[in-house]
Design a protein around this motif. Structure first.
Motif, PDB file in Angstrom:
ATOM      1  N   GLY A   1       5.486  -1.894   1.590  1.00 40.32           N
ATOM      2  CA  GLY A   1       6.386  -3.602   2.102  1.00 40.32           C
ATOM      3  C   GLY A   1       6.149  -4.294   3.352  1.00 40.32           C
ATOM      4  O   GLY A   1       7.189  -5.867   3.321  1.00 40.32           O
ATOM      5  N   PHE A   2       6.873  -3.334   4.490  1.00 37.54           N
ATOM      6  CA  PHE A   2       7.273  -3.447   5.471  1.00 37.54           C
ATOM      7  C   PHE A   2       6.539  -3.316   6.777  1.00 37.54           C
ATOM      8  O   PHE A   2       6.446  -2.451   7.872  1.00 37.54           O
TER       9      PHE A   2
ATOM     10  N   THR B   1      13.773  -8.353   8.453  1.00 34.71           N
ATOM     11  CA  THR B   1      14.254  -8.916   7.483  1.00 34.71           C
ATOM     12  C   THR B   1      15.811  -8.643   7.142  1.00 34.71           C
ATOM     13  O   THR B   1      16.137  -9.692   6.348  1.00 34.71           O
TER      14      THR B   1
ATOM     15  N   THR C   1      17.179  -8.421  -1.409  1.00 33.70           N
ATOM     16  CA  THR C   1      15.568  -8.129  -1.737  1.00 33.70           C
ATOM     17  C   THR C   1      14.535  -7.160  -1.180  1.00 33.70           C
ATOM     18  O   THR C   1      13.774  -6.915  -1.042  1.00 33.70           O
TER      19      THR C   1
ATOM     20  N   ILE D   1      11.366  -5.713  -2.072  1.00 34.28           N
ATOM     21  CA  ILE D   1       9.807  -5.280  -1.022  1.00 34.28           C
ATOM     22  C   ILE D   1       9.718  -3.794  -0.974  1.00 34.28           C
ATOM     23  O   ILE D   1       8.804  -3.847  -1.709  1.00 34.28           O
TER      24      ILE D   1
ATOM     25  N   ARG E   1       3.982  -7.474   1.946  1.00 34.74           N
ATOM     26  CA  ARG E   1       3.709  -7.890   2.730  1.00 34.74           C
ATOM     27  C   ARG E   1       5.332  -9.115   3.060  1.00 34.74           C
ATOM     28  O   ARG E   1       6.027  -8.989   3.546  1.00 34.74           O
TER      29      ARG E   1
ATOM     30  N   GLU F   1       6.544 -10.094   0.910  1.00 33.73           N
ATOM     31  CA  GLU F   1       7.959 -10.403   0.449  1.00 33.73           C
ATOM     32  C   GLU F   1       9.532 -10.449   1.624  1.00 33.73           C
ATOM     33  O   GLU F   1      10.558 -10.402   1.227  1.00 33.73           O
ATOM     34  N   ALA F   2       8.705  -9.349   2.354  1.00 34.56           N
ATOM     35  CA  ALA F   2       9.780  -9.214   3.658  1.00 34.56           C
ATOM     36  C   ALA F   2       9.655 -10.267   4.877  1.00 34.56           C
ATOM     37  O   ALA F   2       9.085 -11.093   4.247  1.00 34.56           O
TER      38      ALA F   2
END
Length: 246
Positions: free
Chosen positions: A157-158, A204, A217, A221, A227, A229-230
């Protein structure tokens, strides 16, 4: 006798399109170094970097290796390449290494720095080496967020990776913040970093520190693994590859 030669390289990435050689451009770090090594050895040289750095990213300690039959000793090699390379690329060390050494596959960890100019007035001198972020930041809250990111997690996600079959689990051993006047220095140490992972984590953290998003958050994530969400991907010019561990 074919030698395997290891280079430790420092570069200012401001003028370049990144590490990786591009067929239609001579504005890459790999391309510049290969060109000089070819002049030096008379051989077709391909250097293997520990990893690619993006356009605008800098390095204090990028590592690469190449194979050659040259008879020149390390001191002669370092003098030759630094004479002919552009002044914003410097080879700091040249070593003979075992035949099986591979700059990318043998790396067990990396250290990165990211610099933020936390001030409403820009800086003439740090502009290519930091990201200007004028909003006030809650450093304590950001340190708390850093603690959530330390350890072994799936960081997909990052990352800016499209679908991948390879593992996206990485371990961050250190994530710390130091303030040096208006300059914030973030240090990342881990066993490896996904595509744009440091820059997305930075985006973030800055959104958390400036109150744009909640610290929770980070858990979201990790859970959602997407991705979007970040936070934003911060610019490359604040990023330095400091060291590669073997």
């Amino acid at each position: 006798m074919m030698r395997n030669i290891k280079l430790t390289i420092e570069y200012d990435g401001a003028r370049y399109l990144g590490w990786q050689r591009l067929g239609n451009s001579d504005k890459t770090i790999q391309g510049k170094i290969e060109h000089v090594l070819k002049q030096m050895t008379g051989e077709e040289i391909e250097i293997i970097g520990s990893g690619r750095t993006d356009a605008g990213t800098h390095a204090h300690g990028q590592v690469a290796n190449f194979k050659s039959n040259t008879a020149m000793d390390p001191k002669e090699i370092i003098e030759f390449v630094n004479r002919y390379l552009p002044r914003d690329i410097v080879v700091k060390m040249v070593e003979d290494v075992p035949e099986r050494f591979h700059a990318r596959y043998n790396a067990v960890g990396k250290k990165y720095s990211y610099y933020v100019w936390n001030e409403s007035i820009p800086t003439a001198f740090e502009r290519n080496y930091s990201f200007q972020f004028p909003q006030q930041l809650d450093i304590d809250l950001m340190n708390e967020a850093c603690q959530k990111l330390i350890g072994k997690h799936d960081f997909i996600g990052f990352s800016a990776l499209k679908k991948t079959k390879k593992s996206t689990v990485r371990t961050i051993d250190e994530l710390s913040i130091e303030r040096e006047g208006q300059l914030l220095h973030f240090t990342f140490v881990g066993d490896g970093f996904l595509y744009k992972m440091v820059r997305i984590i930075m985006g973030t953290l800055l959104e958390i520190g400036s109150g744009k998003r909640s610290i929770t958050t980070i858990d979201d994530i990790f859970e959602q693994k997407v991705r979007s969400e970040a936070g934003e991907t911060v610019p490359a010019q604040g990023l330095f590859l400091d060291e590669v561990y073997y």
